[in-house]
Write a protein that holds these residues in place. Structure first.
Motif, PDB file in Angstrom:
ATOM      1  N   ARG A  54      30.649  46.824 -10.495  1.00 42.15           N
ATOM      2  CA  ARG A  54      31.794  46.351  -9.694  1.00 42.15           C
ATOM      3  C   ARG A  54      30.866  45.269  -8.474  1.00 42.15           C
ATOM      4  N   LYS A  55      29.900  45.353  -8.859  1.00 41.92           N
ATOM      5  CA  LYS A  55      29.337  43.790  -7.805  1.00 41.92           C
ATOM      6  C   LYS A  55      28.941  43.042  -9.066  1.00 41.92           C
ATOM      7  N   GLY A  56      29.341  42.759 -10.153  1.00 38.03           N
ATOM      8  CA  GLY A  56      29.259  41.408 -11.046  1.00 38.03           C
ATOM      9  C   GLY A  56      27.900  41.962 -11.939  1.00 38.03           C
ATOM     10  N   VAL A  57      27.676  41.196 -12.853  1.00 36.63           N
ATOM     11  CA  VAL A  57      26.176  41.447 -14.204  1.00 36.63           C
ATOM     12  C   VAL A  57      25.207  40.786 -12.837  1.00 36.63           C
ATOM     13  N   SER A  58      24.814  40.075 -11.944  1.00 36.19           N
ATOM     14  CA  SER A  58      23.728  40.075 -11.696  1.00 36.19           C
ATOM     15  C   SER A  58      23.123  41.176 -11.179  1.00 36.19           C
ATOM     16  N   ASN A  59      24.079  41.976 -10.265  1.00 39.77           N
ATOM     17  CA  ASN A  59      23.700  42.714 -10.255  1.00 39.77           C
ATOM     18  C   ASN A  59      23.417  44.143 -10.807  1.00 39.77           C
ATOM     19  N   ALA A  60      24.348  44.063 -12.062  1.00 40.51           N
ATOM     20  CA  ALA A  60      24.071  45.226 -12.488  1.00 40.51           C
ATOM     21  C   ALA A  60      22.946  45.556 -13.224  1.00 40.51           C
ATOM     22  N   THR A  61      22.412  43.818 -13.644  1.00 39.00           N
ATOM     23  CA  THR A  61      21.259  43.709 -14.266  1.00 39.00           C
ATOM     24  C   THR A  61      19.951  43.755 -13.426  1.00 39.00           C
ATOM     25  N   LYS A  62      20.123  43.609 -12.424  1.00 39.39           N
ATOM     26  CA  LYS A  62      18.634  43.156 -11.842  1.00 39.39           C
ATOM     27  C   LYS A  62      18.272  41.894 -12.371  1.00 39.39           C
ATOM     28  N   ASN A  63      19.446  40.707 -11.942  1.00 34.93           N
ATOM     29  CA  ASN A  63      19.164  39.410 -12.696  1.00 34.93           C
ATOM     30  C   ASN A  63      17.932  39.379 -14.006  1.00 34.93           C
ATOM     31  N   GLN A  64      18.302  40.376 -14.726  1.00 32.85           N
ATOM     32  CA  GLN A  64      17.322  40.366 -15.196  1.00 32.85           C
ATOM     33  C   GLN A  64      18.800  39.645 -17.320  1.00 32.85           C
ATOM     34  N   VAL A  65      18.256  39.485 -18.039  1.00 34.86           N
ATOM     35  CA  VAL A  65      18.678  38.876 -19.025  1.00 34.86           C
ATOM     36  C   VAL A  65      19.054  40.446 -20.221  1.00 34.86           C
ATOM     37  N   SER A  66      19.536  41.181 -19.613  1.00 38.96           N
ATOM     38  CA  SER A  66      19.612  42.500 -20.232  1.00 38.96           C
ATOM     39  C   SER A  66      21.523  42.577 -20.865  1.00 38.96           C
ATOM     40  N   PHE A  67      22.092  41.753 -20.617  1.00 39.98           N
ATOM     41  CA  PHE A  67      23.991  41.445 -20.243  1.00 39.98           C
ATOM     42  C   PHE A  67      23.633  40.651 -20.825  1.00 39.98           C
ATOM     43  N   PHE A  68      24.338  40.512 -22.295  1.00 39.43           N
ATOM     44  CA  PHE A  68      24.125  38.966 -23.196  1.00 39.43           C
ATOM     45  C   PHE A  68      25.502  38.795 -24.742  1.00 39.43           C
ATOM     46  N   PRO A  69      26.356  39.368 -24.219  1.00 37.03           N
ATOM     47  CA  PRO A  69      27.352  39.475 -25.557  1.00 37.03           C
ATOM     48  C   PRO A  69      27.793  38.244 -25.752  1.00 37.03           C
ATOM     49  N   PHE A  70      27.582  37.585 -24.972  1.00 32.43           N
ATOM     50  CA  PHE A  70      28.184  35.954 -25.494  1.00 32.43           C
ATOM     51  C   PHE A  70      26.816  35.282 -26.090  1.00 32.43           C
ATOM     52  N   GLY A  71      25.506  35.596 -25.965  1.00 34.38           N
ATOM     53  CA  GLY A  71      24.434  35.089 -26.185  1.00 34.38           C
ATOM     54  C   GLY A  71      24.027  34.325 -24.857  1.00 34.38           C
ATOM     55  N   GLY A  96      32.755  30.096 -26.155  1.00 37.40           N
ATOM     56  CA  GLY A  96      34.257  30.053 -25.922  1.00 37.40           C
ATOM     57  C   GLY A  96      34.776  31.812 -25.058  1.00 37.40           C
ATOM     58  N   GLN A  97      33.343  31.996 -24.131  1.00 37.71           N
ATOM     59  CA  GLN A  97      33.420  32.975 -23.786  1.00 37.71           C
ATOM     60  C   GLN A  97      34.382  33.073 -22.539  1.00 37.71           C
ATOM     61  N   ASP A  98      34.776  32.324 -21.855  1.00 35.27           N
ATOM     62  CA  ASP A  98      36.013  31.889 -20.703  1.00 35.27           C
ATOM     63  C   ASP A  98      37.222  32.190 -21.419  1.00 35.27           C
ATOM     64  N   PHE A  99      37.109  31.454 -22.299  1.00 37.55           N
ATOM     65  CA  PHE A  99      38.451  31.331 -23.104  1.00 37.55           C
ATOM     66  C   PHE A  99      38.949  32.851 -23.767  1.00 37.55           C
ATOM     67  N   ALA A 100      37.821  33.706 -23.972  1.00 35.76           N
ATOM     68  CA  ALA A 100      37.775  35.066 -24.205  1.00 35.76           C
ATOM     69  C   ALA A 100      38.756  36.098 -23.605  1.00 35.76           C
ATOM     70  N   MET A 101      37.382  36.235 -22.830  1.00 32.97           N
ATOM     71  CA  MET A 101      37.510  36.108 -21.545  1.00 32.97           C
ATOM     72  C   MET A 101      38.664  36.496 -20.543  1.00 32.97           C
ATOM     73  N   VAL A 102      39.393  35.276 -20.880  1.00 35.10           N
ATOM     74  CA  VAL A 102      40.761  34.830 -20.218  1.00 35.10           C
ATOM     75  C   VAL A 102      42.416  35.719 -21.525  1.00 35.10           C
ATOM     76  N   GLU A 103      41.757  35.455 -21.917  1.00 32.80           N
ATOM     77  CA  GLU A 103      43.022  35.894 -23.404  1.00 32.80           C
ATOM     78  C   GLU A 103      42.687  37.752 -23.293  1.00 32.80           C
ATOM     79  N   ALA A 104      41.200  37.946 -23.077  1.00 33.02           N
ATOM     80  CA  ALA A 104      41.470  39.889 -23.119  1.00 33.02           C
ATOM     81  C   ALA A 104      41.904  39.980 -21.942  1.00 33.02           C
ATOM     82  N   LYS A 105      42.178  39.483 -20.803  1.00 34.84           N
ATOM     83  CA  LYS A 105      42.822  39.775 -19.333  1.00 34.84           C
ATOM     84  C   LYS A 105      43.888  40.135 -19.301  1.00 34.84           C
TER      85      LYS A 105
END
Ligand code: HEM
Length: 397
Positions: free
Chosen positions: A322-339, A347-356
């Motif tokens: 809810r409060k964004g990726v940095s908050n969910a990961t406590k600023n660690q590199v623990s969420f990296f589906p796009f590398g 293509g990550q922004d493209f993919a997110m726009v397409e999925a939305k």
């Protein structure tokens, strides 16, 4: 005849020795080298444990999910893939779905053959043998090259006469290439070669369709399993767009939909593993890695690490974003589906726009739930796939 046989036997024996040496180097010598280097830095334990954590537990999670075989009626996965392809085609290549359909079919067949090859017993040098599969793979590669060369040549002509690229990726790539060559007095050494452009196009086909369609398929599965989130997402979509098609700029108003997509990317990252090889001694945090070590970045395992994500790690809980990726990961590199880093998915922004966009339109027009024939069985076939399909019942609303 006798001489040829002896020569063939010697070649075979040499390739087996080479292959065994390579295997030994990869599975025994390199981890040992890494362990020695780490021990010197006061870090003890087998190399695989140091880098993968508790592999048994993590593999168990995926294995456990593989259950009985089911019939494939209502499988939505094959319908989502052409949609993702059509989008990549249109925005990356500007060509229509019909024009690209042949390339799509060929690339799909190529991926299936590559998977078969990966899954069969590895015999050194076997890829050079004129087997049915190898011959077909070569034919496909040739035909794809011819088709792509044709598209590229047409574009080259268009760029030369100053026609607009319409902002699509292939056009932009060629325009910048053309500009670079022109600025350097026609020297083709600096621009990309035809071969390089073709390879980029092939990469876009693979990188851009399978990954995004996988994200959409798992999102529909997750929202079918968690109807409360489906209701919340639909309410948001209808409140913002009502029944009309969303405009690109308006997608930023969505809050619940991105939370859902992030949570799906955490639980089912389309690409489960990234690998890197150190070409020189490198410092990774507090650890010094020697040269020539292969490091795996197990996205799936890190996204499912209880220590990082907490006790509800295996639960579908978009709330955590809810409060964004940095908050969910406590600023660690623990969420990296796009590398991460310099090779992060372009293509990550493209993919997110397409999925939305796709999810918004699905939610506007359909409600959906799992078919009783669905069996939850995520498995890795290049990307993470529902092993027995994604049988979903859609109802028009
Ligand atoms: C949900 C969708 C997607 C996911 C999860 C995804 C994930 C990734 C990952 C993990 C990498 C590897 C990064 C690395 O090696 O460090 C990558 C690379 C790449 N992706 Fe994506 N991707 C997605 C969609 C797309 C789309 C839609 C496109 C193109 C239209 C695209 C184009 C590429 C390209 C060209 C690379 C190679 C970049 C490089 O090596 O510099 N991807 N992607």
């Amino acid at each position: 005849m006798g001489k040829t046989l002896v020569v063939s036997l010697i070649i075979c024996a040499l390739s087996v020795i080479l292959w065994a040496m390579k295997a030994l180097y990869t599975i025994w010598w390199t981890p040992k080298k890494l362990e020695r280097a780490l021990r010197k830095q006061g870090i003890k334990g087998p190399a695989y444990k140091l880098f993968f954590g508790n592999m048994k537990e993590n593999f168990g999670m995926v294995k456990e999910a593989r259950s009985k075989s089911m019939n494939l009626s209502h499988n939505i996965a094959p319908h989502i893939l052409p949609f993702a392809l059509q989008t990549v085609e249109k925005y990356a290549f500007g060509s229509s779905f019909e024009e690209g359909r042949r390339i799509f079919q060929l690339q799909t067949e190529q991926a299936e053959l590559a998977i078969q090859a990966i899954q069969s017993v590895y015999i050194p040098g076997s890829r050079f043998l004129p087997t049915k599969r190898n011959t077909r793979m070569k034919e496909i590669d040739k035909e794809v090259r011819v088709l792509l060369t044709d598209i590229i040549h047409k574009r080259e002509q268009a760029t030369k006469v100053g026609e607009s690229t319409n902002g699509d990726l292939l056009g932009l790539m060629m325009e910048s290439n053309f500009k670079e060559i022109k600025e350097n007095n026609g020297s083709k050494k600096l621009g990309m070669s035809l071969h390089e452009i073709i390879e980029e196009c092939k990469l876009f086909y693979f990188a851009g369709q399978e990954t995004t369609s996988t994200l959409l398929v798992w999102t529909m599965v997750a929202l079918s399993m968690h109807p409360e989130w489906q209701v919340l997402a639909r309410e948001e979509v209808l409140q913002i767009f009502e029944q009309r098609a969303p405009e690109f700029d308006e997608l930023t108003h969505l809050k619940i939909v991105p939370m859902i997509l992030y949570e799906v990317l955490r639980l089912y990252p389309p690409l489960v593993l990234l690998t890197r090889r150190t070409d020189k001694e490198m410092k990774l945090g507090k650890i010094i890695l020697p040269a020539g070590v292969r490091v795996a970045l197990p996205i799936l395992f890190i996204h499912h690490d209880r220590e990082i994500w907490g006790e509800d790690v295996d639960q579908f809980n978009p709330e955590r974003f809810r409060k964004g990726v940095s908050n969910a990961t406590k600023n660690q590199v623990s969420f990296f589906p796009f590398g991460w880093g310099p090779r992060i998915c372009i293509g990550q922004d493209f993919a997110m726009v397409e999925a939305k966009m796709a999810l918004t339109m699905i939610l506007q027009h359909f409600s959906f739930k799992l078919s009783p024939t669905y069996a939850h069985a995520p498995c890795t076939v290049i990307t993470i796939q529902p092993q027995y399909g994604a049988q979903i019942i859609l109802r028009k609303i």
